[in-house]
Design a protein around this motif. Structure first.
Motif, PDB file in Angstrom:
ATOM      1  N   GLU A 132       5.947 -52.536 -43.035  1.00 18.05           N
ATOM      2  CA  GLU A 132       6.875 -52.804 -41.945  1.00 18.05           C
ATOM      3  C   GLU A 132       8.178 -53.435 -42.447  1.00 18.05           C
ATOM      4  O   GLU A 132       9.240 -53.243 -41.858  1.00 18.05           O
ATOM      5  CB  GLU A 132       6.232 -53.682 -40.860  1.00 18.05           C
ATOM      6  CG  GLU A 132       5.560 -54.959 -41.320  1.00 18.05           C
ATOM      7  CD  GLU A 132       4.097 -54.757 -41.715  1.00 18.05           C
ATOM      8  OE1 GLU A 132       3.822 -53.840 -42.511  1.00 18.05           O
ATOM      9  OE2 GLU A 132       3.249 -55.535 -41.256  1.00 18.05           O
TER      10      GLU A 132
ATOM     11  N   TYR B  33       3.062 -45.961 -28.570  1.00 21.32           N
ATOM     12  CA  TYR B  33       3.613 -44.634 -28.881  1.00 21.32           C
ATOM     13  C   TYR B  33       4.155 -43.959 -27.614  1.00 21.32           C
ATOM     14  O   TYR B  33       5.129 -43.214 -27.654  1.00 21.32           O
ATOM     15  CB  TYR B  33       2.542 -43.731 -29.509  1.00 21.32           C
ATOM     16  CG  TYR B  33       2.093 -44.185 -30.894  1.00 21.32           C
ATOM     17  CD1 TYR B  33       2.522 -43.518 -32.029  1.00 21.32           C
ATOM     18  CD2 TYR B  33       1.243 -45.278 -31.053  1.00 21.32           C
ATOM     19  CE1 TYR B  33       2.111 -43.914 -33.295  1.00 21.32           C
ATOM     20  CE2 TYR B  33       0.831 -45.681 -32.311  1.00 21.32           C
ATOM     21  CZ  TYR B  33       1.272 -45.005 -33.420  1.00 21.32           C
ATOM     22  OH  TYR B  33       0.879 -45.402 -34.680  1.00 21.32           O
TER      23      TYR B  33
ATOM     24  N   ILE C 282       9.936 -43.543 -41.503  1.00 21.29           N
ATOM     25  CA  ILE C 282      10.774 -43.644 -42.702  1.00 21.29           C
ATOM     26  C   ILE C 282       9.957 -42.954 -43.792  1.00 21.29           C
ATOM     27  O   ILE C 282       9.295 -43.596 -44.620  1.00 21.29           O
ATOM     28  CB  ILE C 282      11.053 -45.123 -43.066  1.00 21.29           C
ATOM     29  CG1 ILE C 282      11.565 -45.931 -41.871  1.00 21.29           C
ATOM     30  CG2 ILE C 282      12.025 -45.201 -44.246  1.00 21.29           C
ATOM     31  CD1 ILE C 282      12.894 -45.510 -41.329  1.00 21.29           C
ATOM     32  N   GLY C 283       9.947 -41.659 -43.753  1.00 22.45           N
ATOM     33  CA  GLY C 283       9.032 -40.878 -44.597  1.00 22.45           C
ATOM     34  C   GLY C 283       7.648 -40.907 -43.962  1.00 22.45           C
ATOM     35  O   GLY C 283       7.292 -41.891 -43.299  1.00 22.45           O
TER      36      GLY C 283
ATOM     37  N   HIS D 216       3.650 -47.216 -45.859  1.00 20.69           N
ATOM     38  CA  HIS D 216       4.175 -48.274 -46.740  1.00 20.69           C
ATOM     39  C   HIS D 216       4.136 -49.581 -45.990  1.00 20.69           C
ATOM     40  O   HIS D 216       3.034 -50.067 -45.679  1.00 20.69           O
ATOM     41  CB  HIS D 216       5.525 -47.916 -47.375  1.00 20.69           C
ATOM     42  CG  HIS D 216       6.575 -47.334 -46.481  1.00 20.69           C
ATOM     43  ND1 HIS D 216       7.359 -48.103 -45.671  1.00 20.69           N
ATOM     44  CD2 HIS D 216       6.974 -46.045 -46.273  1.00 20.69           C
ATOM     45  CE1 HIS D 216       8.213 -47.323 -45.020  1.00 20.69           C
ATOM     46  NE2 HIS D 216       7.995 -46.055 -45.365  1.00 20.69           N
TER      47      HIS D 216
ATOM     48  N   GLY E 175       4.641 -52.734 -36.429  1.00 18.19           N
ATOM     49  CA  GLY E 175       3.250 -53.155 -36.248  1.00 18.19           C
ATOM     50  C   GLY E 175       2.736 -53.967 -37.418  1.00 18.19           C
ATOM     51  O   GLY E 175       3.451 -54.231 -38.387  1.00 18.19           O
ATOM     52  N   ALA E 176       1.462 -54.320 -37.291  1.00 13.63           N
ATOM     53  CA  ALA E 176       0.765 -54.991 -38.400  1.00 13.63           C
ATOM     54  C   ALA E 176      -0.366 -54.047 -38.824  1.00 13.63           C
ATOM     55  O   ALA E 176      -0.132 -53.127 -39.608  1.00 13.63           O
ATOM     56  CB  ALA E 176       0.241 -56.355 -37.962  1.00 13.63           C
TER      57      ALA E 176
ATOM     58  N   LEU F 185       8.667 -47.901 -35.145  1.00 16.80           N
ATOM     59  CA  LEU F 185       8.592 -47.397 -36.521  1.00 16.80           C
ATOM     60  C   LEU F 185       7.141 -47.157 -36.902  1.00 16.80           C
ATOM     61  O   LEU F 185       6.317 -48.082 -36.864  1.00 16.80           O
ATOM     62  CB  LEU F 185       9.241 -48.397 -37.487  1.00 16.80           C
ATOM     63  CG  LEU F 185      10.722 -48.699 -37.251  1.00 16.80           C
ATOM     64  CD1 LEU F 185      11.256 -49.634 -38.344  1.00 16.80           C
ATOM     65  CD2 LEU F 185      11.556 -47.419 -37.204  1.00 16.80           C
TER      66      LEU F 185
ATOM     67  N   GLN G 264       4.718 -41.299 -45.227  1.00 19.49           N
ATOM     68  CA  GLN G 264       3.714 -41.917 -46.096  1.00 19.49           C
ATOM     69  C   GLN G 264       3.546 -43.362 -45.650  1.00 19.49           C
ATOM     70  O   GLN G 264       4.513 -43.977 -45.197  1.00 19.49           O
ATOM     71  CB  GLN G 264       4.181 -41.909 -47.562  1.00 19.49           C
ATOM     72  CG  GLN G 264       4.422 -40.526 -48.132  1.00 19.49           C
ATOM     73  CD  GLN G 264       3.147 -39.701 -48.217  1.00 19.49           C
ATOM     74  OE1 GLN G 264       2.066 -40.238 -48.435  1.00 19.49           O
ATOM     75  NE2 GLN G 264       3.270 -38.396 -48.014  1.00 19.49           N
TER      76      GLN G 264
HETATM   77  C1  LIG Z   1       0.570 -51.635 -42.764  1.00 17.47           C
HETATM   78  S1  LIG Z   1       1.443 -50.550 -41.737  1.00 17.47           S
HETATM   79  C2  LIG Z   1       0.182 -49.866 -40.746  1.00 17.47           C
HETATM   80  C3  LIG Z   1       0.236 -48.386 -40.742  1.00 17.47           C
HETATM   81  C4  LIG Z   1      -0.081 -47.817 -39.355  1.00 17.47           C
HETATM   82  N1  LIG Z   1      -1.319 -47.092 -39.414  1.00 17.47           N
HETATM   83  C5  LIG Z   1       1.048 -46.987 -38.752  1.00 17.47           C
HETATM   84  O1  LIG Z   1       0.967 -46.676 -37.591  1.00 17.47           O
HETATM   85  O2  LIG Z   1       2.113 -46.729 -39.357  1.00 17.47           O
HETATM   86  C6  LIG Z   1       2.242 -51.671 -40.655  1.00 17.47           C
HETATM   87  C7  LIG Z   1       3.514 -51.174 -40.055  1.00 17.47           C
HETATM   88  O3  LIG Z   1       4.381 -50.705 -41.067  1.00 17.47           O
HETATM   89  C8  LIG Z   1       5.269 -49.756 -40.497  1.00 17.47           C
HETATM   90  N2  LIG Z   1       5.244 -48.556 -41.349  1.00 17.47           N
HETATM   91  C9  LIG Z   1       4.425 -48.312 -42.389  1.00 17.47           C
HETATM   92  N3  LIG Z   1       4.704 -47.122 -42.946  1.00 17.47           N
HETATM   93  C10 LIG Z   1       5.738 -46.605 -42.250  1.00 17.47           C
HETATM   94  C11 LIG Z   1       6.500 -45.410 -42.344  1.00 17.47           C
HETATM   95  N4  LIG Z   1       6.250 -44.495 -43.277  1.00 17.47           N
HETATM   96  N5  LIG Z   1       7.511 -45.215 -41.475  1.00 17.47           N
HETATM   97  C12 LIG Z   1       7.786 -46.140 -40.521  1.00 17.47           C
HETATM   98  N6  LIG Z   1       7.096 -47.293 -40.377  1.00 17.47           N
HETATM   99  C13 LIG Z   1       6.095 -47.521 -41.227  1.00 17.47           C
HETATM  100  C14 LIG Z   1       4.810 -49.502 -39.066  1.00 17.47           C
HETATM  101  O4  LIG Z   1       5.624 -50.242 -38.185  1.00 17.47           O
HETATM  102  C15 LIG Z   1       3.386 -50.033 -39.091  1.00 17.47           C
HETATM  103  O5  LIG Z   1       2.945 -50.441 -37.816  1.00 17.47           O
END
Ligand SMILES: C[S@@+](CC[C@H](N)C(=O)[O-])C[C@H]1O[C@@H](n2cnc3c(N)ncnc32)[C@H](O)[C@@H]1O
Length: 178
Positions: free
Chosen positions: A131, A115, A124-125, A129, A106-107, A82, A127
């Motif tokens: 995990e 990837y 999930i969109g 947000h 991820g974090a 995701l 943008q």
């Molecule tokens: C704080 S976010 C870090 C964002 C990161 N740069 C990325 O690759 O999405 C931590 C995790 O939230 C999930 N996440 C955040 N936004 C998401 C989105 N729009 N769709 C799917 N997963 C998302 C991903 O698994 C990501 O590794």
């Protein structure tokens, strides 16, 4: 079988959010969560005591080598990562229904290799947000509302839904908080 792999856990920063990933995984129908990153026995302990209290067979474990976990899972099912950079979730969910799936979240920064190893990189969109939100929406799309309505067998505590107020049955005591 649905498993969740939580990458990059940081003991000091991610305790609550990693625990929330596990709570969402369990409540929305996954069978287990595997933590990677820094080992954190407190998180493992809190997930297992919560499962004991509220029932079900959800399992949590730690694996330092996330690469090994992903490669091993590819032998028996699909790996879904995701990420906000991925393809729309609606294009993927129908292809993986009823398959074993490892859902990777991820974090902070997810290594590029994830990837490439994933069968699907799913958004999930597109943008940024969280995990926790991404996991909840993806599991709901994949498994529907059934897991949210099922009884978690072997419970010690169970909520009786009410339009107002709180009612919890404690197997060893009596109804509390009615
Ligand atoms: C704080 S976010 C870090 C964002 C990161 N740069 C990325 O690759 O999405 C931590 C995790 O939230 C999930 N996440 C955040 N936004 C998401 C989105 N729009 N769709 C799917 N997963 C998302 C991903 O698994 C990501 O590794």
């Amino acid at each position: 079988m649905i498993a969740v792999l939580r990458l990059g856990h940081r003991r000091n920063r991610d305790k609550r959010i990693t625990t929330h990933c596990a709570l969402v995984a369990r409540a929305f129908g996954a069978d287990k969560i595997i933590f990677s990153g820094e080992q954190d026995d407190a998180v493992l302990q809190s997930v297992s005591s919560l499962s004991k209290k509220w029932g079900g067979k959800f399992k949590a474990s730690y694996e330092s080598n996330w690469r090994k976990t992903i490669k091993a899972f590819k032998e028996k099912g699909v790996v879904v990562h995701l990420t906000m950079y991925g393809q729309p979730f609606n294009e993927v969910v129908s292809k993986i229904k009823n398959k074993n799936a490892l859902i990777v979240i991820g974090a902070e920064k997810v290594p590029r290799e994830v990837y490439d190893l994933a069968d699907y990189n799913v958004a999930i969109g597109n943008q940024p947000h969280s995990e926790v939100a991404a996991l909840a929406v993806f599991l709901y799309e994949l498994l529907g509302r059934t897991p949210l309505q099922k009884e978690f067998r072997g419970w010690q505590k169970k909520i009786v839904p009410l339009p107002r107020g709180k009612k919890v049955i404690n197997k060893f005591l009596r109804v509390i908080g009615a």
